[in-house]
Design an enzyme around this catalytic site. Structure first.
Site, short mmCIF file in Angstrom:
data_model
loop_
_atom_site.label_atom_id
_atom_site.label_comp_id
_atom_site.label_asym_id
_atom_site.label_seq_id
_atom_site.Cartn_x
_atom_site.Cartn_y
_atom_site.Cartn_z
N VAL A 1 -2.62 6.86 -2.27
CA VAL A 1 -1.91 8.07 -2.66
C VAL A 1 -2.88 9.18 -3.05
O VAL A 1 -2.62 10.36 -2.82
CB VAL A 1 -0.88 7.76 -3.78
CG1 VAL A 1 -1.54 7.41 -5.09
CG2 VAL A 1 0.11 8.90 -3.94
N ASP A 2 -4.03 8.81 -3.59
CA ASP A 2 -5.06 9.79 -3.95
C ASP A 2 -5.51 10.55 -2.70
O ASP A 2 -5.58 11.80 -2.68
CB ASP A 2 -6.23 9.04 -4.58
CG ASP A 2 -7.21 9.93 -5.30
OD1 ASP A 2 -6.85 11.07 -5.64
OD2 ASP A 2 -8.35 9.48 -5.54
N SER B 1 -1.50 1.97 -9.76
CA SER B 1 -2.20 0.66 -9.81
C SER B 1 -1.64 -0.42 -8.89
O SER B 1 -2.20 -1.51 -8.83
CB SER B 1 -2.26 0.08 -11.24
OG SER B 1 -3.28 0.69 -12.00
N THR B 2 -0.53 -0.14 -8.19
CA THR B 2 0.07 -1.23 -7.41
C THR B 2 -0.46 -1.34 -5.98
O THR B 2 -0.01 -2.19 -5.21
CB THR B 2 1.61 -1.09 -7.33
OG1 THR B 2 1.92 0.09 -6.58
CG2 THR B 2 2.23 -1.03 -8.70
N GLY B 3 -1.43 -0.49 -5.63
CA GLY B 3 -2.03 -0.57 -4.30
C GLY B 3 -3.33 -1.36 -4.38
O GLY B 3 -3.35 -2.55 -4.71
N VAL B 4 -4.42 -0.66 -4.14
CA VAL B 4 -5.74 -1.28 -4.16
C VAL B 4 -6.04 -1.96 -5.50
O VAL B 4 -6.74 -2.98 -5.55
CB VAL B 4 -6.81 -0.20 -3.86
CG1 VAL B 4 -8.21 -0.74 -4.04
CG2 VAL B 4 -6.65 0.32 -2.44
N ILE C 1 4.94 11.15 -1.70
CA ILE C 1 5.00 11.98 -2.91
C ILE C 1 4.53 13.41 -2.64
O ILE C 1 4.93 14.34 -3.34
CB ILE C 1 4.19 11.32 -4.06
CG1 ILE C 1 4.62 11.90 -5.42
CG2 ILE C 1 2.69 11.47 -3.84
CD1 ILE C 1 4.13 11.09 -6.61
N ASN D 1 -9.10 7.39 -9.58
CA ASN D 1 -10.04 6.38 -10.07
C ASN D 1 -10.98 7.02 -11.09
O ASN D 1 -11.00 8.24 -11.24
CB ASN D 1 -10.82 5.75 -8.90
CG ASN D 1 -11.47 6.81 -8.03
OD1 ASN D 1 -12.18 7.68 -8.52
ND2 ASN D 1 -11.21 6.75 -6.74
P1 ADP Z 1 -4.19 2.25 -7.01
O1 ADP Z 1 -5.65 2.28 -6.70
O2 ADP Z 1 -3.83 2.85 -8.36
O3 ADP Z 1 -3.60 0.89 -6.80
P2 ADP Z 1 -3.12 3.21 -4.44
O4 ADP Z 1 -3.13 4.59 -3.93
O5 ADP Z 1 -3.91 2.17 -3.71
O6 ADP Z 1 -3.53 3.30 -5.99
O7 ADP Z 1 -1.61 2.70 -4.51
C1 ADP Z 1 -0.69 3.11 -5.49
C2 ADP Z 1 0.69 3.13 -4.87
O8 ADP Z 1 0.86 4.34 -4.15
C3 ADP Z 1 0.96 2.01 -3.88
O9 ADP Z 1 2.22 1.44 -4.21
C4 ADP Z 1 1.03 2.73 -2.53
O10 ADP Z 1 1.97 2.11 -1.67
C5 ADP Z 1 1.55 4.06 -2.95
N1 ADP Z 1 1.31 5.19 -2.02
C6 ADP Z 1 0.37 5.33 -1.06
N2 ADP Z 1 0.48 6.52 -0.45
C7 ADP Z 1 1.54 7.16 -1.04
C8 ADP Z 1 2.18 8.41 -0.84
N3 ADP Z 1 1.75 9.29 0.09
N4 ADP Z 1 3.25 8.73 -1.65
C9 ADP Z 1 3.67 7.88 -2.59
N5 ADP Z 1 3.11 6.67 -2.82
C10 ADP Z 1 2.05 6.31 -2.05
#
Ligand code: ADP
Length: 190
Positions: free
Chosen positions: A42-43, A130-133, A20, A33
């Site tokens: 992604v953060d 929300s779909t990651g951690v 992104i 968070n």
């Molecule tokens: P959360 O804590 O809200 O779950 P995460 O960052 O762990 O957030 O994951 C949210 C989504 O972002 C996941 O599907 C992950 O694969 C995706 N993600 C991680 N890095 C990137 C990136 N650089 N660009 C787009 N999506 C990403």
């Protein structure tokens, strides 16, 4: 990988597989968070690519808002990112789907869209909040994201012309591709 869809009122939804931080948009939504303190996923990518200015702005916002509840968001500039704003939305941590998670996730998308509108943005990109951690099942999360975005784009005049779903990795991309394909939207060829 990329697909474009058009709503009957001419608004567009774009689906992209990738990072992104590399896709230009007026506003980029971040999966932040409650502490607004940066993190992984992604953060982390957004802060790394955007540079320290984003965290400096959050340092000023944090004392005013305290811990931000799930479903809410705050805006900063975008530093070096190819965008004007970053909207830091706090997604819900998924437990079983019966603790307000769907409502909080929907609120993340709605709030960011409203913030984009308030700032006159034409385009906004979203990761899969929300779909990651935070463990939200990807398909359930995608249904909510697509539903909120369509509702917003269909509801009448708005500065927002295009919403970009940026999915990280092919499995996540394929879920959106299937759901958007099933939704009866016209695929744009241009
Ligand atoms: P959360 O804590 O809200 O779950 P995460 O960052 O762990 O957030 O994951 C949210 C989504 O972002 C996941 O599907 C992950 O694969 C995706 N993600 C991680 N890095 C990137 C990136 N650089 N660009 C787009 N999506 C990403």
């Amino acid at each position: 990988m990329e697909r474009r869809y058009r709503l009957s009122n001419g608004k567009r939804i774009r689906l992209v597989e990738g990072d992104i931080t590399r896709i230009a948009a007026d506003a980029i939504a971040n999966a932040a968070n409650s502490a607004l303190a940066g993190g992984g996923g992604v953060d982390g990518a957004i802060h790394r690519a955007g540079g320290p200015e984003i965290m400096r702005e959050l340092d000023e916002i944090r004392p005013r808002v305290g811990r931000l509840p799930a479903g809410q968001a705050v805006a900063t500039g975008a530093g070096r990112l190819p965008a004007k704003y970053v909207f830091h939305a706090v997604g819900p941590v998924y437990r079983d789907g019966r603790h307000g998670e769907p409502e909080a996730l929907a609120s993340c998308y709605r709030t960011c869209l409203e913030m984009a509108e308030e700032r006159g943005c034409r385009t906004i990109s979203f990761p899969a909040i929300s779909t990651g951690v935070y463990g939200y099942p990807p398909e359930e999360a995608a249904r909510i994201a697509i539903g909120e975005v369509r509702r917003f784009l269909e509801q009448g005049p708005s500065s927002v012309e295009e919403v970009i779903f940026v999915q990280f990795g092919e499995p996540a991309y394929r879920i959106y591709e299937r759901l958007l394909g099933e939704s009866g939207l016209e695929e744009a060829q241009d």
